[in-house]
Design an enzyme around this catalytic site. Structure first.
Site, PDB file in Angstrom:
ATOM      1  N   PHE A  62      -5.403  11.505  -2.298  1.00 26.72           N
ATOM      2  CA  PHE A  62      -5.205  11.748  -3.720  1.00 26.72           C
ATOM      3  C   PHE A  62      -5.873  10.654  -4.534  1.00 26.72           C
ATOM      4  O   PHE A  62      -5.571   9.469  -4.352  1.00 26.72           O
ATOM      5  CB  PHE A  62      -3.707  11.817  -4.045  1.00 26.72           C
ATOM      6  N   ALA A  63      -6.789  11.063  -5.413  1.00 28.45           N
ATOM      7  CA  ALA A  63      -7.470  10.104  -6.285  1.00 28.45           C
ATOM      8  C   ALA A  63      -7.224  10.552  -7.721  1.00 28.45           C
ATOM      9  O   ALA A  63      -7.991  11.313  -8.291  1.00 28.45           O
ATOM     10  CB  ALA A  63      -8.948  10.063  -5.967  1.00 28.45           C
TER      11      ALA A  63
ATOM     12  N   GLU B 105       8.035   8.313   0.591  1.00 29.15           N
ATOM     13  CA  GLU B 105       8.148   7.628   1.881  1.00 29.15           C
ATOM     14  C   GLU B 105       9.577   7.677   2.400  1.00 29.15           C
ATOM     15  O   GLU B 105       9.808   7.802   3.617  1.00 29.15           O
ATOM     16  CB  GLU B 105       7.682   6.177   1.741  1.00 29.15           C
TER      17      GLU B 105
ATOM     18  N   PRO C  51       3.530  -1.322   8.548  1.00 31.37           N
ATOM     19  CA  PRO C  51       3.188  -2.675   9.009  1.00 31.37           C
ATOM     20  C   PRO C  51       4.228  -3.730   8.645  1.00 31.37           C
ATOM     21  O   PRO C  51       4.335  -4.754   9.314  1.00 31.37           O
ATOM     22  CB  PRO C  51       1.865  -2.963   8.283  1.00 31.37           C
TER      23      PRO C  51
ATOM     24  N   LYS D 231      -6.899   6.240 -12.356  1.00 31.95           N
ATOM     25  CA  LYS D 231      -7.795   5.151 -11.992  1.00 31.95           C
ATOM     26  C   LYS D 231      -8.054   5.063 -10.488  1.00 31.95           C
ATOM     27  O   LYS D 231      -8.929   4.320 -10.053  1.00 31.95           O
ATOM     28  CB  LYS D 231      -7.214   3.825 -12.487  1.00 31.95           C
TER      29      LYS D 231
ATOM     30  N   ASP E 234      -3.580   7.711   2.295  1.00 29.95           N
ATOM     31  CA  ASP E 234      -3.701   7.114   0.953  1.00 29.95           C
ATOM     32  C   ASP E 234      -5.167   6.795   0.703  1.00 29.95           C
ATOM     33  O   ASP E 234      -5.897   6.397   1.618  1.00 29.95           O
ATOM     34  CB  ASP E 234      -2.884   5.820   0.880  1.00 29.95           C
TER      35      ASP E 234
END
Lengths: 273, 249
Positions: A42-43, A224, A155, A46, A132
């Site tokens: 998804f873009a 999430e 992570p 900005k 992402d």
């Protein structure tokens, strides 16, 4: 062979780390299947500035030698750079609506992916990864990642006891996971699998997101949290180690021999406005 | 388990005691409402093993879950009243008694594939082939349920260094050094989804047929055909030698 980390879950799903697999053996098993792998990213707003680096690094490292369809979901298709891709790989922009807040945009992703699978990608790809966009590939990401339902270990939490996982802890949320439960903390930046499984998973997540919305709550870590709730009751068939979902701001521990996919350093305040 | 290899180079888990939670796996199995079948052959003198096998299998094989036992035999009158667990079913299938005993194992693949096609695929989701001359001594549960499953009987490692020495480890769970792995699978216990087992039995049956045409008649050949197939179609899950009972050992 890795003895310093867990490589199989208690439900016999492999956990993919450098050293656990032989890329040639996997390639010889998967290449003949003539697969097309899909990637959604998804873009919005900005975030279109991240597309070029994402695509360029994917062209270098992601599923080399396989057919790939990049599905870039965006509210401004004209801002998507026309990257030069290798043969057998395509870039498709998927127009979506821009929502008012970044949280809302984030939460609507499950719905958008689900609808797109139903309308388009189910006929074009066999496997789909939902990633992402504000991230970059640094090392190979290959067929070792393919599976029915694939999740990645966040992570920040792979060496942390379960009580410290940032699950949604309010019992009135549909993403609620009580203390004492939970296998891993999975990151929302990477998930995937067979296109049919991704369809089911995104639908289930979207339903619980809507349920919360109707009750006026937003889960602690947005989608999430919902992703983690669903992976608890429908366990992934394969896990990716944090090599596949790294955060460059973190110091690299010895268990992480290779960083394959990690965040781009950015000014959160600036891009989220 | 840190003393044994738990994952193959193609990321198939190797099932050892201590690597899995049967509770979690049982819950997943129940979620999907699956039926599993077991195929076994008791031909000629092997009728002797039927009772022992059925008694131990009823007790230990996927206990608590419905299992269809498909027993191929030429000795219908020697089958005493077998006690089946309430959730299990026994189907006795008569086979034509071939005078040359060597022929019996090698034509199994052919019989199997045609019964899968005509019957089993409509009755079970997963199918396992087991030798009859074994007795289960401990629980074998849903950890065996996966798309294509084979049992390791021994393995070889080609060490990464230059010496080129081979070590064969027949069924021993000792720690294995780094190197190129070659697994040998037993024909005594393998299985998977009914679709995959069908493909396997068809391929092995064709291989056996071809051997016969070339005058090769080794009774153990069905195992080497099995191994050749599994080299080219890697199992999705391996059972450690804990699941392999060699009656000669």
């Amino acid at each position: 062979r890795r003895q310093d980390v867990l490589t199989v879950t208690p439900w016999l799903a492999p956990i993919v780390w450098e050293g656990t697999f032989d890329p040639e053996v996997l390639d010889s098993a998967y290449r003949p299947l003539n697969l097309t792998i899909g990637v959604t990213a998804f873009a919005v707003g900005k975030y279109t500035r991240f597309v070029r680096r994402f695509l360029e690094s994917a062209e270098q490292h992601f599923m080399q030698g396989y057919h790939v369809n990049y599905y870039i979901f965006t509210d401004s298709p004209q801002s998507i750079p026309q990257a030069r891709l290798q043969p057998g790989r395509r870039l498709l922009t998927v127009p979506i609506q821009k929502y008012s807040s970044w949280q809302e945009i984030s939460m609507r992703r499950m719905e958008a992916i689900n609808r797109h699978v139903a309308e388009v990608s189910h006929g074009e790809v066999q496997y789909l990864f939902c990633l992402d966009i504000d991230m970059v590939f640094h090392n190979p990401w290959g067929p070792e990642t393919l599976g029915d339902m694939v999740a990645a270990i966040h992570p920040g939490y792979f060496e942390v006891p379960r009580e410290q996982f940032p699950y949604e802890r309010r019992s009135f949320s549909a993403a609620f996971i009580p203390e004492g439960e939970g296998d891993f903390y999975y990151g929302g930046a990477v998930f995937g699998g067979l296109v049919k499984k991704v369809y089911e998973f995104t639908k289930a997540c979207h339903m619980t997101i809507l349920a919360d919305k109707a009750n006026g709550i937003m889960a602690a870590w947005q989608e999430e949290s919902h992703l983690n709730r669903h992976f608890l009751s429908h366990k992934p068939s394969k896990l990716l180690s944090p090599e596949y979902i790294w955060d460059d701001r973190k110091p690299k521990p010895p268990e992480i021999r290779l960083i394959r996919f990690s965040t781009v350093d950015k000014n959160y305040k600036e891009v989220r406005n | 388990r840190q003393d044994v290899l738990v994952l193959t180079p193609w990321l198939a888990p190797i099932v050892w005691e201590g690597t899995f939670s049967r509770d979690i796996l049982n819950a997943q199995y129940l979620q999907k409402n699956l039926v599993t079948g077991v195929v076994t052959f008791a031909v000629e003198k092997y009728w002797f093993f039927i009772e022992g096998f059925m008694r131990s299998a009823n007790k230990y094989f996927l206990s608590g879950h419905p299992v269809n036992f498909y027993l191929f035999t030429d000795n219908l009158e020697k089958i005493s009243h077998l006690q089946m667990a309430p959730e299990n079913h026994l189907f006795v299938i008569p086979v034509h008694n071939d005078p040359r005993w060597q022929d019996i194992p090698t034509s199994r693949m052919d019989i199997l594939s045609s019964y899968i096609h005509s019957q089993f695929q409509h009755e079970v989701d997963y199918l396992y082939c087991m030798d009859i001359d074994v007795q289960l001594l401990a629980h074998i549960g849903v950890e065996i349920i996966d798309t294509l499953v084979a049992t390791i009987s021994s393995w070889q490692v080609t060490p990464q260094h230059e010496s080129g020495a081979y070590e064969t480890h027949p069924g021993s769970p000792a720690a294995i050094p780094e190197g190129q792995w070659d697994f040998h699978y037993t024909a005594s216990f393998y299985g998977g989804s009914v679709t995959e087992v069908y493909k396997l039995t068809r391929a092995c049956s064709a291989g056996v047929m071809e051997d016969r045409e070339n005058g090769i008649e080794a009774w153990w050949h069905h195992e080497s055909h099995l191994n050749r197939y599994l080299q080219q179609h890697k199992p999705t899950r391996l059972l450690s030698p804990e699941y392999y009972w060699d009656t000669e050992l």
